[in-house]
Design an enzyme around this catalytic site. Sequence first.
Site, PDB file in Angstrom:
ATOM      1  N   GLU A 116      13.831  -3.371  -6.340  1.00  0.00           N
ATOM      2  CA  GLU A 116      13.943  -2.234  -5.416  1.00  0.00           C
ATOM      3  C   GLU A 116      14.244  -2.680  -3.985  1.00  0.00           C
ATOM      4  OE1 GLU A 116      14.189   0.435  -6.838  1.00  0.00           O
ATOM      5  OE2 GLU A 116      12.761   0.644  -8.482  1.00  0.00           O
ATOM      6  N   HIS A 139       5.938   0.475  -2.299  1.00  0.00           N
ATOM      7  CA  HIS A 139       6.256   1.330  -3.442  1.00  0.00           C
ATOM      8  C   HIS A 139       5.224   1.097  -4.540  1.00  0.00           C
ATOM      9  CE1 HIS A 139       8.200   3.141  -6.861  1.00  0.00           C
ATOM     10  NE2 HIS A 139       8.343   1.972  -7.468  1.00  0.00           N
ATOM     11  N   HIS A 141       3.027   3.402  -8.108  1.00  0.00           N
ATOM     12  CA  HIS A 141       3.095   4.497  -9.080  1.00  0.00           C
ATOM     13  C   HIS A 141       1.751   5.242  -9.135  1.00  0.00           C
ATOM     14  CE1 HIS A 141       6.141   1.673 -11.399  1.00  0.00           C
ATOM     15  NE2 HIS A 141       6.625   2.106 -10.245  1.00  0.00           N
ATOM     16  N   GLU A 169      -7.725  16.709   6.234  1.00  0.00           N
ATOM     17  CA  GLU A 169      -7.042  15.763   7.118  1.00  0.00           C
ATOM     18  C   GLU A 169      -5.669  15.284   6.643  1.00  0.00           C
ATOM     19  OE1 GLU A 169      -9.851  12.871   8.616  1.00  0.00           O
ATOM     20  OE2 GLU A 169     -11.180  14.482   9.206  1.00  0.00           O
ATOM     21  N   HIS A 210       8.144   8.896 -11.301  1.00  0.00           N
ATOM     22  CA  HIS A 210       8.164   7.442 -11.106  1.00  0.00           C
ATOM     23  C   HIS A 210       7.080   6.982 -10.121  1.00  0.00           C
ATOM     24  CE1 HIS A 210      10.722   3.587 -10.450  1.00  0.00           C
ATOM     25  NE2 HIS A 210       9.494   3.404 -10.020  1.00  0.00           N
TER      26      HIS A 210
END
Length: 273
Positions: A116, A139, A141, A169, A210
């Site tokens: 990625e 990144h 999941h 919040e 994803h």
Amino acid sequence: MTKFIDSPYVTNMREVTRESYLRYWDERNGGNVSYRLLPEEVETYEDVMEVSATYELGFDAPALAGYYYLVTGTGRYFRNVYARPTLDLGLIKISEDGQKYDVVWGFEDGGKPTSEFPSHLMSHIERLKVNPDQRVVFHCHPTNLVALSFTQELSERNLSRLLWKMQAESIVVFPEGIGVIPYMTPGTNEIGEATAAKMSEFQAVLWPHHGVFAAGTSLDETYGLIEVLEKAAMIYSQIGAQGGNIKQEITDQQLQEIAEYFGMTPHEGFLEL
Ligand code: 13P
Ligand code: ZN
């Protein structure tokens, strides 16, 4: 002289990847992190200057010429990063023409940055325009956030409102809301371009079915943003588990008041006032 492995940057990466793994956000090789380091932060370590490999980026990144990124390796397991950082992490330097990168530390068994990397670097380029202090793209999941992408309408306004209303919040932590791209094939330049386009407006972008991409100034702040997003999604799941019958909620007016109190400006048009 201390070795780079003992630097606070590697320590921080080891800790945050372990945390994320323990929360089930990084099964197998799921998830990846990139963390920009300044030349003065890395060039003092004697063991970071030797180039062990050079690779093509596969896209143009002149805006990042000469930048260093500490990054997780493709196919590597967050579960393992803590114990074997010199294999599963690497420090890379982008070439002056923005076309290639050198591995200057880590990836000792021939590893390469995450698949990625296009999404990471393209997101860094966009976030640097918004705030030059932003250094991290993360990144992973997160379970409940991914689940939401199956049950909810995939609009930024709808998902932002839902997450804001799950805890007082949320709106203070992500007043701009959450960006959403359509489902796309991971690892491609195309998903990188779509993610980066959203990053000009949002600090977090949902990849339906994803995971999530988030950016921030430090690992703590970026991981903290994902924690808040996922906590809100988790509360939504728990409401479902308790029967899903919402009897009272945080109103739009109350959200506006919290935002104002903390000096935040909610995304234009997302609240109904
Ligand atoms: P990498 O192992 O290449 O980092 O890929 C993991 C992932 O989560 C892909 O989206
Ligand atoms: Zn992923």
